[in-house]
Design a protein around this motif. Structure first.
Motif, PDB file in Angstrom:
ATOM      1  N   ASN A   1       1.015  -1.267  -0.147  1.00  0.00           N
ATOM      2  CA  ASN A   1      -0.049   0.085   0.133  1.00  0.00           C
ATOM      3  C   ASN A   1       0.990   1.206  -0.081  1.00  0.00           C
ATOM      4  OD1 ASN A   1      -2.698  -0.832  -0.055  1.00  0.00           O
ATOM      5  ND2 ASN A   1      -2.747  -1.393   2.151  1.00  0.00           N
ATOM      6  N   TRP A   2       2.075   1.125   0.672  1.00  0.00           N
ATOM      7  CA  TRP A   2       2.918   2.531   0.666  1.00  0.00           C
ATOM      8  C   TRP A   2       3.236   2.784  -0.896  1.00  0.00           C
ATOM      9  CZ3 TRP A   2       6.753  -0.014   4.617  1.00  0.00           C
ATOM     10  CH2 TRP A   2       6.120  -0.440   5.734  1.00  0.00           C
ATOM     11  N   ASP A   3       3.880   1.688  -1.574  1.00  0.00           N
ATOM     12  CA  ASP A   3       3.991   1.980  -2.830  1.00  0.00           C
ATOM     13  C   ASP A   3       2.798   2.415  -3.841  1.00  0.00           C
ATOM     14  OD1 ASP A   3       6.634   0.858  -2.534  1.00  0.00           O
ATOM     15  OD2 ASP A   3       5.865  -1.205  -3.246  1.00  0.00           O
ATOM     16  N   PHE A   4       1.723   2.138  -3.445  1.00  0.00           N
ATOM     17  CA  PHE A   4       0.458   2.513  -4.172  1.00  0.00           C
ATOM     18  C   PHE A   4       0.158   3.775  -3.933  1.00  0.00           C
ATOM     19  CE2 PHE A   4      -4.036   3.342  -3.631  1.00  0.00           C
ATOM     20  CZ  PHE A   4      -4.435   3.096  -5.029  1.00  0.00           C
ATOM     21  N   MET A   5       0.430   4.208  -2.489  1.00  0.00           N
ATOM     22  CA  MET A   5       0.012   5.605  -2.420  1.00  0.00           C
ATOM     23  C   MET A   5       1.072   6.547  -2.679  1.00  0.00           C
ATOM     24  SD  MET A   5      -0.399   5.086   1.738  1.00  0.00           S
ATOM     25  CE  MET A   5      -1.460   3.529   2.573  1.00  0.00           C
ATOM     26  N   ILE A   6       2.411   6.279  -2.672  1.00  0.00           N
ATOM     27  CA  ILE A   6       3.290   7.050  -3.138  1.00  0.00           C
ATOM     28  C   ILE A   6       3.296   7.292  -4.829  1.00  0.00           C
ATOM     29  CG2 ILE A   6       5.799   6.989  -3.658  1.00  0.00           C
ATOM     30  CD1 ILE A   6       6.297   5.557  -1.266  1.00  0.00           C
ATOM     31  N   LYS A   7       2.984   6.118  -5.530  1.00  0.00           N
ATOM     32  CA  LYS A   7       2.580   6.190  -6.832  1.00  0.00           C
ATOM     33  C   LYS A   7       1.522   7.084  -7.232  1.00  0.00           C
ATOM     34  CE  LYS A   7       2.154   3.398 -11.117  1.00  0.00           C
ATOM     35  NZ  LYS A   7       1.110   3.842 -11.783  1.00  0.00           N
ATOM     36  N   LYS A   8       0.234   7.002  -6.623  1.00  0.00           N
ATOM     37  CA  LYS A   8      -0.841   7.802  -6.966  1.00  0.00           C
ATOM     38  C   LYS A   8      -0.510   9.427  -6.706  1.00  0.00           C
ATOM     39  CE  LYS A   8      -4.410   6.491  -7.806  1.00  0.00           C
ATOM     40  NZ  LYS A   8      -5.025   6.211  -9.203  1.00  0.00           N
ATOM     41  N   ILE A   9       0.178   9.576  -5.474  1.00  0.00           N
ATOM     42  CA  ILE A   9       0.341  11.025  -5.034  1.00  0.00           C
ATOM     43  C   ILE A   9       1.331  11.647  -6.243  1.00  0.00           C
ATOM     44  CG2 ILE A   9       1.502  12.448  -3.437  1.00  0.00           C
ATOM     45  CD1 ILE A   9       0.227  10.319  -1.152  1.00  0.00           C
ATOM     46  N   LYS A  10       2.290  11.043  -6.292  1.00  0.00           N
ATOM     47  CA  LYS A  10       3.505  11.487  -7.522  1.00  0.00           C
ATOM     48  C   LYS A  10       2.621  11.752  -8.530  1.00  0.00           C
ATOM     49  CE  LYS A  10       7.651  10.200  -5.294  1.00  0.00           C
ATOM     50  NZ  LYS A  10       8.935   9.473  -5.363  1.00  0.00           N
ATOM     51  N   GLU A  11       1.879  10.824  -9.029  1.00  0.00           N
ATOM     52  CA  GLU A  11       1.359  10.927 -10.676  1.00  0.00           C
ATOM     53  C   GLU A  11       0.138  11.819 -10.480  1.00  0.00           C
ATOM     54  OE1 GLU A  11       0.075   7.058 -11.697  1.00  0.00           O
ATOM     55  OE2 GLU A  11       1.863   6.439 -12.331  1.00  0.00           O
ATOM     56  N   SER A  12      -0.252  12.310  -9.570  1.00  0.00           N
ATOM     57  CA  SER A  12      -1.318  13.318  -9.414  1.00  0.00           C
ATOM     58  C   SER A  12      -1.041  14.554  -9.730  1.00  0.00           C
ATOM     59  CB  SER A  12      -2.122  13.326  -8.083  1.00  0.00           C
ATOM     60  OG  SER A  12      -1.188  14.219  -7.231  1.00  0.00           O
ATOM     61  N   LYS A  13       0.390  15.199  -9.606  1.00  0.00           N
ATOM     62  CA  LYS A  13       0.787  16.413 -10.032  1.00  0.00           C
ATOM     63  C   LYS A  13       0.002  17.588  -9.511  1.00  0.00           C
ATOM     64  CE  LYS A  13       3.126  14.452 -14.056  1.00  0.00           C
ATOM     65  NZ  LYS A  13       4.346  14.275 -13.517  1.00  0.00           N
ATOM     66  N   ARG A  14      -0.178  17.205  -8.050  1.00  0.00           N
ATOM     67  CA  ARG A  14      -1.228  18.093  -7.320  1.00  0.00           C
ATOM     68  C   ARG A  14      -1.154  18.253  -5.882  1.00  0.00           C
ATOM     69  NH1 ARG A  14      -6.698  16.575  -6.021  1.00  0.00           N
ATOM     70  NH2 ARG A  14      -7.228  14.671  -7.106  1.00  0.00           N
ATOM     71  N   ASP A  15      -1.386  19.280  -5.240  1.00  0.00           N
ATOM     72  CA  ASP A  15      -1.231  19.136  -3.788  1.00  0.00           C
ATOM     73  C   ASP A  15      -2.368  18.206  -3.141  1.00  0.00           C
ATOM     74  OD1 ASP A  15       0.889  20.958  -3.926  1.00  0.00           O
ATOM     75  OD2 ASP A  15      -0.638  22.539  -3.417  1.00  0.00           O
ATOM     76  N   ILE A  16      -1.834  17.070  -2.517  1.00  0.00           N
ATOM     77  CA  ILE A  16      -2.704  16.248  -1.840  1.00  0.00           C
ATOM     78  C   ILE A  16      -2.682  16.133  -0.355  1.00  0.00           C
ATOM     79  CG2 ILE A  16      -3.181  13.818  -1.778  1.00  0.00           C
ATOM     80  CD1 ILE A  16      -3.667  14.576  -4.761  1.00  0.00           C
ATOM     81  N   LYS A  17      -3.943  16.253   0.003  1.00  0.00           N
ATOM     82  CA  LYS A  17      -4.065  16.270   1.308  1.00  0.00           C
ATOM     83  C   LYS A  17      -4.816  14.923   2.018  1.00  0.00           C
ATOM     84  CE  LYS A  17      -6.050  18.933   5.179  1.00  0.00           C
ATOM     85  NZ  LYS A  17      -7.386  20.327   5.356  1.00  0.00           N
ATOM     86  N   VAL A  18      -3.794  14.197   2.779  1.00  0.00           N
ATOM     87  CA  VAL A  18      -4.177  12.821   3.354  1.00  0.00           C
ATOM     88  C   VAL A  18      -4.574  12.801   4.847  1.00  0.00           C
ATOM     89  CG1 VAL A  18      -3.275  10.490   3.436  1.00  0.00           C
ATOM     90  CG2 VAL A  18      -2.499  11.807   1.675  1.00  0.00           C
ATOM     91  N   LEU A  19      -5.753  11.917   5.058  1.00  0.00           N
ATOM     92  CA  LEU A  19      -6.096  11.810   6.329  1.00  0.00           C
ATOM     93  C   LEU A  19      -5.704  10.313   6.670  1.00  0.00           C
ATOM     94  CD1 LEU A  19      -7.569  12.587   9.082  1.00  0.00           C
ATOM     95  CD2 LEU A  19      -9.683  11.996   7.931  1.00  0.00           C
ATOM     96  N   ASN A  20      -4.999  10.218   7.762  1.00  0.00           N
ATOM     97  CA  ASN A  20      -4.675   8.630   8.143  1.00  0.00           C
ATOM     98  C   ASN A  20      -5.435   8.361   9.383  1.00  0.00           C
ATOM     99  OD1 ASN A  20      -3.489   6.215   8.446  1.00  0.00           O
ATOM    100  ND2 ASN A  20      -1.444   7.146   8.685  1.00  0.00           N
ATOM    101  N   LEU A  21      -6.443   7.433   9.191  1.00  0.00           N
ATOM    102  CA  LEU A  21      -7.150   7.276  10.527  1.00  0.00           C
ATOM    103  C   LEU A  21      -6.843   5.943  11.177  1.00  0.00           C
ATOM    104  CD1 LEU A  21     -10.529   8.227   9.244  1.00  0.00           C
ATOM    105  CD2 LEU A  21      -9.296   9.722  10.938  1.00  0.00           C
ATOM    106  N   PHE A  22      -6.823   5.816  12.525  1.00  0.00           N
ATOM    107  CA  PHE A  22      -6.132   4.717  13.184  1.00  0.00           C
ATOM    108  C   PHE A  22      -4.732   4.655  12.626  1.00  0.00           C
ATOM    109  CE2 PHE A  22     -10.827   3.729  12.460  1.00  0.00           C
ATOM    110  CZ  PHE A  22     -11.264   3.542  13.681  1.00  0.00           C
ATOM    111  N   ALA A  23      -4.045   5.492  12.802  1.00  0.00           N
ATOM    112  CA  ALA A  23      -2.848   5.615  11.960  1.00  0.00           C
ATOM    113  C   ALA A  23      -1.676   4.994  12.507  1.00  0.00           C
ATOM    114  CB  ALA A  23      -2.640   7.105  11.769  1.00  0.00           C
TER     115      ALA A  23
END
Length: 283
Positions: free
Chosen positions: A99-121
């Motif tokens: 999942n870390w790989d998935f998140m990193i890839k999606k955030i980098k490919e979005s090419k925009r500012d991404i705000k993430v909420l991590n619950l039960f973090a």
């Protein structure tokens, strides 16, 4: 099934009769796992420490060789602190590297500012991953000890100057306050326990409360959400159940792909250990 195959600082050496021998950096740990019901070779003499379960619940660590109170392991450019916890855990779930790989890839490919909420973090491995990709993160957990550990992981990865807020809070109460405040997030991650208590002793039961929480979270998603991830380790919930929850909530509002995946880790002898399920929405 998605299988971990590039976590160089973590290995399952062998598995047999309810136990697995793992290598965490330079140290070997022997831990129980109920999924391992087969018999195979298991060189217990390599272990620096062994976790023994009690018939009355819980258990204890027995230390065989010199072992530090904590040490670090790396996953690519990320650094995490490992510690022996009271209930067999180490603060890291290696299968989540998928999942870390998935998140990193999606955030980098979005090419925009991404705000993430991590619950039960928990100890913040996902928080570290998202920060490393350039996102801002709000990290929420009801345990102050876990939040402090997450801060250590962020610092160890040299990401302490990145935009992150750490909150010791009950997840449901926090989400309801965010709805009232009008705050929005582009991505939400949650790792809900089967059962737990919030910062003020609020009771959490995944089978009763998960759907309602995810439904609440749809009210704090941005107009163009990037992803939504639900993880499950020990709950008696199948992947299709979590997929159905996402379809009925997030999927009823946003177009995107919704699916579930079983996560696993391959041992050195080629056997794969199942390690839980995640359900995802992705744009």
């Amino acid at each position: 099934m998605l299988v971990v195959n590039n976590f160089k600082d973590y290995e399952i050496i062998s598995m047999s009769e309810g136990e697995k021998l793992e290598k965490w950096g330079n140290y070997y740990l022997l831990r129980p796992d109920p999924e391992i019901i087969w018999k195979d070779k298991l060189n217990k003499s390599l272990a620096h420490a062994h976790y023994y379960r009690s018939n009355k619940g819980g258990g204890h660590w027995e230390i065989y060789k010199k072992l530090p109170d904590r040490w670090t392991i790396n996953y690519n450019d990320l650094t995490f602190n490992v510690k022996l916890m009271g209930f067999k855990h180490t603060g890291i779930f290696p299968e989540q590297s998928i999942n870390w790989d998935f998140m990193i890839k999606k955030i980098k490919e979005s090419k925009r500012d991404i705000k993430v909420l991590n619950l039960f973090a928990y100890t913040g491995c996902a928080t570290v991953a998202c920060l490393s990709a350039g996102a801002s993160v709000v990290h929420v957990d009801s345990s102050r000890g876990m939040v402090d550990w997450a801060k250590e992981n962020v610092k160890s990865s040299n990401l302490e100057d990145k935009p992150v807020r750490f909150l010791v809070d009950d997840v449901v109460k926090f989400v309801k306050r965010e709805i009232r405040r009008g705050n929005k997030y582009d991505a939400i991650i949650m790792d809900p326990p089967s059962y737990g208590r919030g910062s003020n002793n609020e009771v959490w039961d995944i089978e009763k409360d998960l759907y309602n929480l995810v439904e609440l979270c749809t009210q704090i998603l941005s107009d163009d959400p990037l992803f939504f991830i639900i993880n499950s380790y020990t709950a008696n919930l199948s992947g299709i159940v979590m997929e159905n929850i996402l379809k009925l909530t997030v999927g009823s509002i946003y177009t995107g792909k919704i699916y579930y995946e079983e996560l696993g880790i391959k041992s050195n002898n080629g056997l794969v250990l199942p390690c839980g399920v995640c359900a995802r929405y992705e744009k």
